[in-house]
Design a protein around this motif. Structure first.
Motif, short mmCIF file in Angstrom:
data_model
loop_
_atom_site.label_atom_id
_atom_site.label_comp_id
_atom_site.label_asym_id
_atom_site.label_seq_id
_atom_site.Cartn_x
_atom_site.Cartn_y
_atom_site.Cartn_z
N MET A 20 0.83 -1.18 0.00
CA MET A 20 0.00 0.00 0.00
C MET A 20 0.88 1.25 0.00
O MET A 20 1.87 1.31 0.72
N ILE A 21 0.51 2.23 -0.81
CA ILE A 21 1.25 3.49 -0.89
C ILE A 21 0.48 4.55 -0.11
O ILE A 21 -0.73 4.69 -0.26
N LYS A 22 1.21 5.28 0.72
CA LYS A 22 0.59 6.39 1.45
C LYS A 22 1.60 7.52 1.63
O LYS A 22 2.82 7.32 1.51
N THR A 23 1.07 8.70 1.91
CA THR A 23 1.89 9.89 2.12
C THR A 23 2.29 9.97 3.60
O THR A 23 1.49 9.63 4.47
N ILE A 24 3.52 10.42 3.84
CA ILE A 24 3.94 10.68 5.21
C ILE A 24 4.39 12.13 5.33
O ILE A 24 4.82 12.75 4.34
N GLU A 25 4.30 12.66 6.52
CA GLU A 25 4.67 14.06 6.76
C GLU A 25 6.13 14.18 7.22
O GLU A 25 6.81 15.14 6.87
N ILE A 64 6.26 13.04 0.27
CA ILE A 64 6.94 11.76 0.48
C ILE A 64 5.90 10.65 0.52
O ILE A 64 4.96 10.70 1.32
N PHE A 65 6.08 9.68 -0.37
CA PHE A 65 5.20 8.52 -0.40
C PHE A 65 6.02 7.30 0.04
O PHE A 65 7.17 7.15 -0.36
N ILE A 66 5.40 6.46 0.86
CA ILE A 66 6.04 5.21 1.23
C ILE A 66 5.20 4.04 0.73
O ILE A 66 3.99 4.17 0.53
N TYR A 67 5.86 2.93 0.53
CA TYR A 67 5.20 1.69 0.14
C TYR A 67 5.35 0.73 1.30
O TYR A 67 6.47 0.44 1.73
N GLU A 68 4.22 0.28 1.82
CA GLU A 68 4.25 -0.64 2.95
C GLU A 68 3.84 -2.04 2.52
O GLU A 68 2.92 -2.21 1.73
N ASP A 69 4.56 -3.01 3.06
CA ASP A 69 4.23 -4.42 2.91
C ASP A 69 3.91 -4.91 4.32
O ASP A 69 4.83 -5.18 5.10
N GLY A 70 2.62 -4.96 4.65
CA GLY A 70 2.23 -5.23 6.03
C GLY A 70 2.61 -4.04 6.89
O GLY A 70 2.25 -2.91 6.57
N ASP A 71 3.38 -4.27 7.94
CA ASP A 71 3.82 -3.19 8.81
C ASP A 71 5.21 -2.66 8.43
O ASP A 71 5.72 -1.75 9.08
N GLU A 72 5.80 -3.22 7.40
CA GLU A 72 7.17 -2.86 7.03
C GLU A 72 7.18 -1.85 5.88
O GLU A 72 6.48 -2.02 4.87
N ILE A 73 7.98 -0.80 6.03
CA ILE A 73 8.19 0.16 4.95
C ILE A 73 9.26 -0.41 4.03
O ILE A 73 10.39 -0.65 4.46
N VAL A 74 8.89 -0.68 2.78
CA VAL A 74 9.83 -1.34 1.87
C VAL A 74 10.21 -0.45 0.69
O VAL A 74 11.09 -0.80 -0.09
#
Length: 149
Positions: A1-6, A35-45
């Motif tokens: 899942m991709i989401k924005t972080i501050e 800044i967008f992060i891609y998460e795999d479960g609870d891990e930022i990958v």
């Protein structure tokens, strides 16, 4: 899942430093960036940093995927997200820059629809204190690629 972080935590910073080894450079372009992060479960990958320079264009400043998750299309998804977000901003194009030595990244960017539009000679010699080597090649020149919207 991709989401924005501050805010960037140390885990995200470590990922960013894989793609750009200069903490000073990274900290400089994080200011006023999305800044967008891609998460795999609870891990930022994966992570991608997008900066709007003016009303005409944005620039992908950094894209990085954890080594254990490479080859799964995560970088392409992050880049697609950055392009789509740029489209929402109604800019004309998205730029991304890489080193002459970054063979895999150069292939990825071109496969994602970016085209080489400029070369900044000696960029890595003039802006980085420590020499950067990839694929047995010293990073000297910066290649700029553009995705027209």
């Amino acid at each position: 899942m991709i989401k924005t972080i501050e805010q960037v935590n140390e885990e995200v910073m470590e990922l960013l430093l894989v793609a750009d080894p200069s903490r000073g450079q990274v900290e400089g372009y994080l200011v006023n960036s999305t800044i967008f992060i891609y998460e795999d479960g609870d891990e930022i990958v994966g992570v991608i940093v997008l900066k709007q320079h003016d009303e005409t264009y944005t620039e992908i400043m950094n894209v990085s995927v954890r080594e254990s998750h490479r080859g799964r299309g995560i970088a392409k998804e992050l880049m697609r997200k950055a392009v789509d977000y740029s489209r929402e901003l109604d800019v004309n194009h998205v730029d991304i820059a890489t080193a002459n030595s970054s063979i895999n990244q150069l292939a990825l960017y071109q496969k994602s629809g970016f085209r080489i539009t400029d070369i900044n000679r000696n960029h890595f010699l003039n802006h980085y204190e420590t020499p950067i080597w990839e694929n047995g090649i010293q990073a000297k020149d910066q290649l700029v690629l553009t995705y027209e919207l």
